[in-house]
Enzyme design. Structure first.
Site, PDB file in Angstrom:
ATOM      1  N   GLU A  91       0.815  -1.209   0.000  1.00 50.93           N
ATOM      2  CA  GLU A  91       0.000   0.000   0.000  1.00 50.93           C
ATOM      3  C   GLU A  91       0.858   1.273   0.000  1.00 50.93           C
ATOM      4  OE1 GLU A  91      -2.958   0.767  -0.445  1.00 50.93           O
ATOM      5  OE2 GLU A  91      -3.214   2.742   0.453  1.00 50.93           O
ATOM      6  N   ASP A  92       1.915   1.261   0.817  1.00 47.50           N
ATOM      7  CA  ASP A  92       2.621   2.523   1.078  1.00 47.50           C
ATOM      8  C   ASP A  92       4.006   2.645   0.453  1.00 47.50           C
ATOM      9  OD1 ASP A  92       0.498   3.231   2.612  1.00 47.50           O
ATOM     10  OD2 ASP A  92       1.444   2.842   4.548  1.00 47.50           O
TER      11      ASP A  92
END
Ligand code: MN
Length: 735
Positions: A91-92
């Protein structure tokens, strides 16, 4: 120099946290497990190396903390711990899912993918958006239930470290947690985390209330410890005499549940009598576990009077989450009711850890309901869920918190169902296949309707048939989310199939009416039959509720729409058919004039030659009496405008219909032949019939009553006048 020191310090702390993660794992980790966790840790550290949380600390502390919750508080396996460490990586950071799959295999990749998908769901304050997120999140269970558990751990840690966030975000996150994550944690059997989530949520949604209750709990702590000590002293001797290994603790109600109780019962903090419970946790082998629980029960109730309506035996009938314990409420020291929870160490661990502990203890026993089976059950209900997401969540939440009932299969297996469940729910609970083929049900050996509400202890037998299938009524009979969603999707499937057939039937039938089934025609038909969608239309044709005749009716109105369109264009009034003309002529055989509809002499004018049934009027001519003209006579307009005062209204009537009865009373002096004269005059007046005649004489006078049938008032008036002319008649009046 100074910066370096700080980073060094931070790195030391990261290493320390990592070691602790391995140390506190609830599951025993082998060398391979440790290798997996180590490489997950290394990748996570690298991936997040440039990230910091809002609080300023290195980001990696968050995944480590989540992994610790997963490893220790929930007690999941190495795959879960590794996935928790990696949960924010895709996600990051720069790492892709392919990278994860290459390095950790597809199980970890699938879990991380599920977590990434949840993170992607757009977060919105809107409640239906939340519910939608929730639904989608649950759908990812399809891959692995561990996704959901790690997500709960992630949320738990975020709730614990929310202080640095802006206030509106805190409130939003707290509300979402209460709405979605706490019920979910409860359902999975993570009671401690559920309680923590609730308390943390309250801390941000109602900080004053939270602080107030927390303070009061702190203040009463000493007092409570004294109470527990007093209680322990009383039973200690007896327990020791039995040679039991045990531990007596106090268990405070959570801040959130105290708050809930204060609202529900409208009481103050001090007025809540069951703010805390006493827990007796005893050592036992598997064999004597139940026996010992009741032995302790017996000892406790020897010293303190139990409240008979507050006995809960979750040992004989564990909750569907796997919770086991014996709960009693007794009149404790100082004359206060106190709840006592009796649990073995194993039961206690299950209560604290949920499923993880369950598997540890039940490992190898086939009959045990595994997390996979639980997952499948939940999954089935979710997969087929369609429609409004809020409804779904509400329905689902209801099931989560509903009180349970326990019923038996014919073989004596215990099944737990929500309160209010019916045989149909039971049927779908056993298996979807069984549910779909349900024909009837027996409860305790007796045939019952499918919507009978089951009670704890009922033995339920489902009668199936190959030809049975869900119908619309079942939606009223079923109460569980699982059964309802199954029935719904089955009905929808069937409707679709029938609709497909219906569409072909309709195409054929319209073709024979020279109409081809296009979008425009479909839309017109949907409107014509007052339906909502084309599916409804095709379905109704399919089941025959829109039959041949109705289709023909539509077709003719559809085709006529063109004809009347052209008719309107040329403004032609429809001409009555010839048959009607004759009918009218025969029926309207008499002309009457004026308001009183008098029968008068007349002549039909030659200029327009009216016949019975025509719209006509009378013109009083100088020499020839009344002349009758048609209203659309070429001369009519000039007559009407120049001699309006000589116009008399006229209309054709049906001589056989227009009549009314009237009664007259005659009085006079009795003389010979009077009767004859009266009847003569009446009979001579055309269109008057006598229906009833009643004469009486009394001392030379006579009274007569006659019921007459006349066409109109004028005739009656004339008749009365004529009767008055008879000699001897004194009075003639209408009654
Ligand atoms: Mn996270």
């Amino acid at each position: 120099m100074r910066t370096e020191t700080l980073i060094e310090k931070e790195n030391k702390e990261i290493a320390k946290q990592y070691k602790e993660l391995l140390r506190i794992s609830y599951q025993a980790l082998n060398a391979e497990d440790k290798r997996l966790i180590r490489s997950a840790f290394d990748i996570a550290v690298d991936a997040h190396k440039d990230q910091r949380r809002r609080s300023g600390e290195a980001y990696i502390f968050h995944p480590i903390a989540v992994a610790k919750i997963v490893a220790s508080e929930i007690g999941l396996d190495a795959i879960s711990i590794a996935s928790a460490l990696l949960h924010d990586v895709v996600e990051d950071t720069e790492y892709t899912l392919d990278d994860i799959e290459r390095m950790f295999g597809d199980t970890v990749a699938r879990i991380v993918d599920g977590l990434t998908k949840i993170a992607h769901l757009k977060k919105d304050r809107n409640i239906s958006q939340q519910a939608e997120n929730f639904r989608k999140m649950l759908l990812t269970l399809h891959d692995d239930v561990r996704v959901i558990i790690i997500k709960i751990a992630d949320r738990y840690h975020n709730m614990l470290t929310m202080d640095a966030m802006p206030e509106h975000k805190q409130v939003k996150m707290a509300s979402e947690t209460l709405y979605i994550y706490a019920p979910l944690a409860h359902r999975i059997g993570l009671y401690n985390i559920k309680t923590e989530l609730e308390d943390l949520s309250l801390k941000y949604t109602e900080p004053e209330v939270y602080n107030d209750i927390a303070e009061r709990i702190e203040q009463t702590k000493e007092e409570q410890q004294r109470y527990i000590d007093d209680f322990s002293k009383v039973i200690k001797k007896s327990l020791d005499k039995e040679g039991l290994g045990y531990n007596i603790k106090g268990r405070m109600k959570s801040i959130y549940s105290i708050r809930k109780k204060m609202i529900a019962q409208n009481v103050s903090f001090d007025e809540i009598y069951d703010k805390f419970a006493i827990r007796i946790i005893y050592q036992s082998d598997t064999e004597n576990e139940k026996f010992l629980a009741w032995k302790i029960y017996s000892i406790v109730t020897d010293h303190f009077t139990p409240n008979p309506v507050r006995l809960r035996d979750w040992i004989s009938s564990p909750k569907s989450t796997g919770y086991e314990a014996l709960h009693i409420t007794v009149m404790g020291p100082e004359g206060k009711w106190v709840e006592v929870q009796i649990r073995s160490e194993r039961m206690h661990e299950i209560a604290e850890k949920g499923y993880a502990a369950h598997f540890k203890y039940k490992h190898g026993e086939q009959k045990e309901l595994g997390i996979e089976e639980w997952l499948n059950r939940l999954q089935e209900a979710l997969e087929s869920s369609n429609g409004n997401a809020v409804d779904f969540v509400e329905e689902f939440k209801l099931n989560l918190y509903a009180k349970e009932i326990f019923v038996f299969t014919p073989k004596g297996e215990l099944k737990s169902l929500p309160k209010g469940a019916t045989p149909l729910d039971f049927s779908f609970h056993i298996h979807t296949e069984v549910g779909m083929k349900t024909r009837g049900a027996k409860v305790n050996g007796k045939l019952v309707p499918l919507n009978t509400v089951l009670k704890s202890g009922d033995q339920v037998e489902i009668i199936t048939s190959e030809i049975a299938k869900p119908n619309q009524n079942w939606l009223d009979y079923a109460t569980t989310a699982r059964a309802i969603s199954k029935i719904r999707s089955s009905l929808k499937e069937e409707k679709k199939l029938i609709a497909e057939e219906g569409k072909e039937i309709l195409r054929r039938k319209l073709k024979s009416q020279k109409i081809s089934l296009g979008e425009d025609v479909v839309n017109k038909m949907v409107m014509y039959f007052k339906l909502k969608t084309s599916l409804d239309l095709f379905y109704r044709v399919g089941i025959g509720s829109i039959d041949n005749q109705k289709i023909k009716d539509f077709a003719s109105s559809y085709n006529n729409a063109f004809i009347s369109f052209f008719k309107n264009k040329i403004r032609r009034k429809p001409v009555p058919a010839d048959i009607n003309r004759e009918e009218i002529t025969a029926k309207y055989d008499m002309l009457v004039f004026g308001r009183d509809e008098e029968k008068l002499n007349y002549k039909l004018s030659k200029c327009c030659n009216p016949i019975p049934g025509d719209d006509v009027f009378g013109f009083i001519s100088v020499n020839e009496g009344i002349k009758v003209h048609k209203k659309d006579c070429p001369n009519a307009i000039s007559l009407q405008s120049n001699y309006a005062y000589r116009i008399i209204s006229a209309k054709w009537i049906d001589s056989s219909q227009e009549e009314f009865t009237s009664e007259i009373k005659l009085t006079g002096i009795d003389n010979l032949g009077l009767m004859n004269k009266i009847t003569e005059i009446i009979s001579d007046n055309m269109h008057v019939n006598m229906r009833n005649l009643n004469f009486s004489t009394d001392g030379g006078t006579f009274t007569g009553k006659i019921t007459l049938v006349v066409k109109n008032k004028a005739i009656l008036k004339k008749l009365i006048n004529n009767l008055k002319q008879i000699s001897g008649i004194e009075k003639v009046v209408r009654i």
